[in-house]
Design an enzyme around this catalytic site. Sequence first.
Site, short mmCIF file in Angstrom:
data_model
loop_
_atom_site.label_atom_id
_atom_site.label_comp_id
_atom_site.label_asym_id
_atom_site.label_seq_id
_atom_site.Cartn_x
_atom_site.Cartn_y
_atom_site.Cartn_z
N HIS A 125 0.85 -1.19 0.00
CA HIS A 125 0.00 0.00 0.00
C HIS A 125 0.88 1.23 0.00
O HIS A 125 2.00 1.21 0.54
CB HIS A 125 -0.95 0.01 1.20
CG HIS A 125 -0.26 0.06 2.54
ND1 HIS A 125 0.06 1.24 3.17
CD2 HIS A 125 0.17 -0.93 3.36
CE1 HIS A 125 0.65 0.97 4.33
NE2 HIS A 125 0.74 -0.34 4.47
N ASP A 127 -0.41 4.40 0.90
CA ASP A 127 -0.82 5.42 1.87
C ASP A 127 0.03 5.26 3.13
O ASP A 127 0.60 4.20 3.37
CB ASP A 127 -2.31 5.32 2.20
CG ASP A 127 -2.70 4.01 2.85
OD1 ASP A 127 -2.16 2.96 2.43
OD2 ASP A 127 -3.51 4.01 3.80
N ASP A 160 6.97 1.43 6.22
CA ASP A 160 5.56 1.01 6.11
C ASP A 160 4.85 1.90 5.11
O ASP A 160 4.38 2.95 5.46
CB ASP A 160 4.91 1.11 7.49
CG ASP A 160 3.48 0.63 7.49
OD1 ASP A 160 3.04 0.05 6.50
OD2 ASP A 160 2.79 0.86 8.50
N GLU A 194 -4.87 1.37 3.16
CA GLU A 194 -4.64 0.26 4.09
C GLU A 194 -4.67 0.74 5.53
O GLU A 194 -5.18 0.06 6.42
CB GLU A 194 -3.29 -0.40 3.80
CG GLU A 194 -3.06 -1.73 4.53
CD GLU A 194 -2.47 -1.59 5.93
OE1 GLU A 194 -2.49 -2.59 6.67
OE2 GLU A 194 -1.99 -0.51 6.29
N GLU A 195 -4.12 1.93 5.76
CA GLU A 195 -4.00 2.41 7.14
C GLU A 195 -5.34 2.73 7.78
O GLU A 195 -5.42 2.93 8.99
CB GLU A 195 -3.08 3.66 7.18
CG GLU A 195 -1.65 3.39 6.70
CD GLU A 195 -0.86 2.44 7.62
OE1 GLU A 195 -1.39 2.01 8.65
OE2 GLU A 195 0.30 2.14 7.28
N ASP A 221 2.17 -10.22 1.14
CA ASP A 221 1.89 -8.89 1.66
C ASP A 221 2.87 -8.58 2.80
O ASP A 221 3.64 -9.45 3.22
CB ASP A 221 0.44 -8.88 2.19
CG ASP A 221 -0.12 -7.48 2.42
OD1 ASP A 221 0.59 -6.48 2.14
OD2 ASP A 221 -1.28 -7.37 2.87
N HIS A 467 5.22 3.71 12.09
CA HIS A 467 4.22 4.69 12.53
C HIS A 467 4.82 5.69 13.54
O HIS A 467 4.09 6.48 14.13
CB HIS A 467 2.97 4.04 13.16
CG HIS A 467 2.17 3.25 12.17
ND1 HIS A 467 0.89 2.81 12.43
CD2 HIS A 467 2.45 2.82 10.93
CE1 HIS A 467 0.43 2.12 11.38
NE2 HIS A 467 1.38 2.12 10.46
ZN ZN Z 1 1.54 -1.05 6.30
#
Ligand code: ZN
Length: 494
Positions: A125, A127, A160, A194-195, A221, A467
């Site tokens: 992903h 985003d 991420d 995704e987030e 994934d 994150h």
């Molecule tokens: Zn992720």
Amino acid sequence: MKRYFIRTVQVALLFILILACVVLFRTEQARWKKAVSVQKKEPISLADKQEYAHRLGKALTFKTISYQEEENNKWEEYKNFIKYLEETFPQVHLTLKRDIVNEHSLLFTWEGKNPSLPPALFLAHYDVVPVEEGTENQWKYPPFGGVVAEEYIWGRGAIDVKCSVIALLESVNYWVQQGYQPERTLLFAFGHDEEVGGRKGAKKIAELLKERGISPEFSLDEGMAINEGIIPGIDGPVALIGVAEKGYLSLELSISTQGGHSSTPSDETSIGLLASAICKIEQNLMPAKLAGPIRWMLEDLSPYMNFPMRMVCSNLWLFDKVLTRVFASIPSANAALRTTFAPTLFHAGEKENVLPTHAYAVVNIRMLSGDTTEKVTEYIRKIVNDKRIEIKEFSPEKTDEASPISDRNAEGYKAIAHTIHEVWGNIPVASALTLGGTDSVNYVGVAKNLYRFQPLKFTKEDLELIHGTNERLHVDNYMKGIEFFIRLLKNVGK
Ligand SMILES: [Zn+2]
């Protein structure tokens, strides 16, 4: 009598001796199961690694942030990111078919020579999560600066997981430039939300695949990686492949009573009754089981463990009860053993001298494979055992059942494990359970097997960057990731 006693002691000693021999034999035998290192592999030469690093760095400058409130998303940035991919990988765009799904998500199809082979699907992903307000100044380099410095690529999405989007395109580009075409069709799906659950990105791509009657043999994934220093008894790196993922459910418990003035309270109040229900839930956890992926992980890793851990993990038939008890006392290990309950919201009352009529609480639940929403809700209802408390799903749109457990003997799994050995040498590879959620849940029923492995090496410290502040990726780590995808595309494509 004395003779009987001596005989009993003798038999007991003999039993202990045999047991010890069996345990020690199995402990020793486990060491023989170490993976054999890959002898022959294709030479791969990646040119200037700084160029790769800067291409990822530039990708991090686009503020493709998934905000909780979607209206805050800057769609222009998403469009510019897609444009950046076109400009950076023109040959990939010429060779592969690209679908823009639901305006912002991407599906690339690399048609294989042999249409009778089921395709393989690669997920990522683009985003990212927002930078927490007030922490901007703690970043050594700006979170959307795309800086490459001190041998790291800095910025939100470096780990991420924009790195995977770009690394996958780099690896396709590598083969496209050499005129290679895979036997098997290869699909690349890049979600844009995704987030916040993947309902508008991954889910829509999955629907499109279904519509087209495409059912990939497997998908790969994010969700697990190569970790260092997190498995007790092993110092070196360990590659974990997620073969299952926990489910997600929030239950709301609510109650309404008479309320009234706090000077004359009744013996049962909304707050008291609800608090007692939450206590009951916390004190009656669902059973812990050392089964499925967590058990496989210990068995797969036992050959590489130090003696005490190897003895325990290669003799789970004897030690699993003790180990279950030990793991249950460690939150991160406990989460792999059972469906967990976490009370996350509790609301009641407006004023200090008024008994509230209404109170509600939310328990966030992560379900183990086999525990369904229905089963867990029923379990909670039984535990609470109070008809006055209403129990219902809090945010049904976010509910995900636990994923099925994928086949760890299937072709796809073997190809991933083999490629890990090609790139990182003879490191331990084990099946594992992914505790957090990934886009993969949206592909349940579309891809036959769902695997989760991000080809990067993380220490405990690195994991905290996800994150977090100063998210960054070492250039060498990234290059290994690209090499992994290059080799894997060939290994599964041929
Ligand atoms: Zn992720």
